[in-house]
Design a protein around this motif. Structure first.
Motif, short mmCIF file in Angstrom:
data_model
loop_
_atom_site.label_atom_id
_atom_site.label_comp_id
_atom_site.label_asym_id
_atom_site.label_seq_id
_atom_site.Cartn_x
_atom_site.Cartn_y
_atom_site.Cartn_z
N VAL A 163 -7.95 3.09 1.11
CA VAL A 163 -8.28 4.19 1.99
C VAL A 163 -7.86 4.06 3.41
CG1 VAL A 163 -10.18 4.95 3.24
CG2 VAL A 163 -10.82 4.27 0.77
N ALA A 164 -7.50 2.81 3.94
CA ALA A 164 -6.86 2.84 5.27
C ALA A 164 -5.39 3.33 5.39
CB ALA A 164 -6.86 1.40 5.68
N GLY A 165 -4.69 3.06 4.07
CA GLY A 165 -3.35 3.54 4.08
C GLY A 165 -3.36 5.04 3.63
N LEU A 166 -4.24 5.61 2.97
CA LEU A 166 -4.16 7.15 2.82
C LEU A 166 -4.61 7.65 4.02
CD1 LEU A 166 -6.40 7.30 -0.39
CD2 LEU A 166 -3.68 7.67 -0.14
N LEU A 167 -5.43 7.14 4.87
CA LEU A 167 -5.73 7.76 6.16
C LEU A 167 -4.59 7.64 7.03
CD1 LEU A 167 -9.37 6.37 6.79
CD2 LEU A 167 -8.74 8.83 6.07
N MET A 168 -3.91 6.87 6.97
CA MET A 168 -2.65 6.58 7.91
C MET A 168 -1.43 7.42 7.65
SD MET A 168 -2.94 2.85 9.72
CE MET A 168 -3.01 1.85 8.08
N GLY A 169 -1.58 8.04 6.50
CA GLY A 169 -0.61 8.90 5.83
C GLY A 169 0.42 8.31 4.81
N PHE A 170 -0.11 7.26 4.25
CA PHE A 170 0.64 6.86 2.89
C PHE A 170 0.38 7.61 1.86
CE2 PHE A 170 0.60 1.90 4.36
CZ PHE A 170 0.94 2.16 5.82
N SER A 171 1.36 7.55 1.05
CA SER A 171 1.41 8.41 -0.35
C SER A 171 0.43 7.35 -1.05
CB SER A 171 2.69 8.25 -1.06
OG SER A 171 3.08 7.03 -1.61
N ARG A 172 -0.22 7.97 -2.35
CA ARG A 172 -1.07 7.28 -3.14
C ARG A 172 -0.33 6.10 -3.60
NH1 ARG A 172 -2.26 12.74 -4.43
NH2 ARG A 172 -4.41 13.45 -3.60
N THR A 173 0.86 6.19 -4.05
CA THR A 173 1.38 4.99 -4.73
C THR A 173 1.74 3.82 -3.51
OG1 THR A 173 2.35 6.43 -6.20
CG2 THR A 173 3.65 4.14 -6.04
N LEU A 174 2.21 4.25 -2.23
CA LEU A 174 2.52 3.23 -1.39
C LEU A 174 1.17 2.56 -0.83
CD1 LEU A 174 4.55 1.93 0.51
CD2 LEU A 174 4.24 3.82 2.37
N ALA A 175 0.41 3.53 -0.75
CA ALA A 175 -0.95 2.75 -0.51
C ALA A 175 -1.43 1.72 -1.56
CB ALA A 175 -2.25 3.82 -0.33
N ALA A 176 -1.11 1.93 -2.77
CA ALA A 176 -1.81 1.07 -3.50
C ALA A 176 -0.71 -0.42 -3.66
CB ALA A 176 -1.64 1.67 -5.07
N GLU A 177 0.42 0.01 -3.54
CA GLU A 177 1.58 -1.01 -3.57
C GLU A 177 1.38 -1.94 -2.24
OE1 GLU A 177 5.49 0.84 -5.85
OE2 GLU A 177 5.30 0.87 -3.66
#
Length: 260
Positions: A163-177
């Protein structure tokens, strides 16, 4: 705890550790149905220690990105700092304070958050960051700070960091990785510290049970990571949000029934 229970819990750990649905929550709930003694010091150590198997699966799947250079490891260390400090200070309270009802409530809250974040993602027209190398040290620290929420069972470590990664503009895959990678120092530290604090209960039988659970967790985590990354490269996290809400409501109702 016997070997059958260790195998089942190892499967649950491996399959759910990197999904944003709370592995700890699912292990507590699975253990409840298996008749595992939840207040046992060894059971609590087992639930933390078999995460090592899952972490080895991350190293196996993402080694090509993890060993490209020192930069990613420095960012993982920065992300680990807030979790390490707060975890060390709150360790003895985290193990004792929360209940199964807390798990159910946090599953529901986390599910709602995922739906809201995905709604925001779908409305945003901004280009999503999709390169590990472009993650800044500030972003790594913020994600690590958000990881601290996972100390509440049912929140989900991967859920909080994704969730933090998504809110900072990461793609779904990058947020997961990045979430998977950040688990490496976090879980190694948590497992090592917990084992150190509970060496007195680790006899040969318990060590054998830990080994079996860890091996099973490694195998099931391998499958889970590969399928999850393939899934989020094509679809959103909405289904995980609905799943969290559904299972949280089911277990809240269940615990209400058995305590009524």
């Amino acid at each position: 705890m016997d070997f059958f229970q260790a195998i089942v819990l190892g499967i649950v750990e491996g399959l759910t550790e990197f999904l944003p649905i709370s592995s700890t929550g699912h292990m507590i709930l699975a253990g409840h149905f298996l008749g595992v003694e939840q207040d046992s010091d060894f059971v609590k150590t087992f639930e933390i220690s078999i995460q090592l198997g899952s972490i080895l699966a991350v190293l196996f799947v993402l080694y090509h990105k993890l060993f490209k250079g020192l930069d990613i490891w420095l960012k993982l260390c920065v992300g680990f700092v807030p979790t390490g400090l707060i975890g060390f200070l709150a360790y003895k309270y985290v193990r004792e304070f929360f209940t199964s009802q807390t798990v159910a409530v946090m599953l529901i809250i986390g599910g709602i958050i995922f739906l809201l974040v995905e709604y925001r993602q779908q409305r945003s027209r901004k280009t999503k960051k999709d390169d590990i190398a472009k993650i800044t040290y500030k972003e790594a620290f913020i994600i690590g700070l958000c990881q601290c929420f996972a100390m509440i069972p049912g929140t989900s470590r991967s859920g909080a960091t994704i969730v933090a990664g998504l809110l900072m503009g990461f793609s779904r895959t990058l947020a997961a990785e990045f979430s998977f990678m950040l688990a490496i120092p976090t879980m190694f530290a948590a497992t090592g510290y917990d084992i150190y604090k509970n060496l007195n209960i680790l006899d040969s039988q318990n060590l054998a049970i830990l080994f079996v659970g860890g091996v099973v967790a490694f195998i099931s985590a391998l499958l889970s990571i590969k399928l999850f990354l393939r899934f989020v490269s094509r679809f959103s996290y909405i289904s995980f949000g609905y799943y969290r809400i559904l299972i949280g409501v089911i277990f809240l109702f269940y615990f209400w029934q058995i305590h009524a």
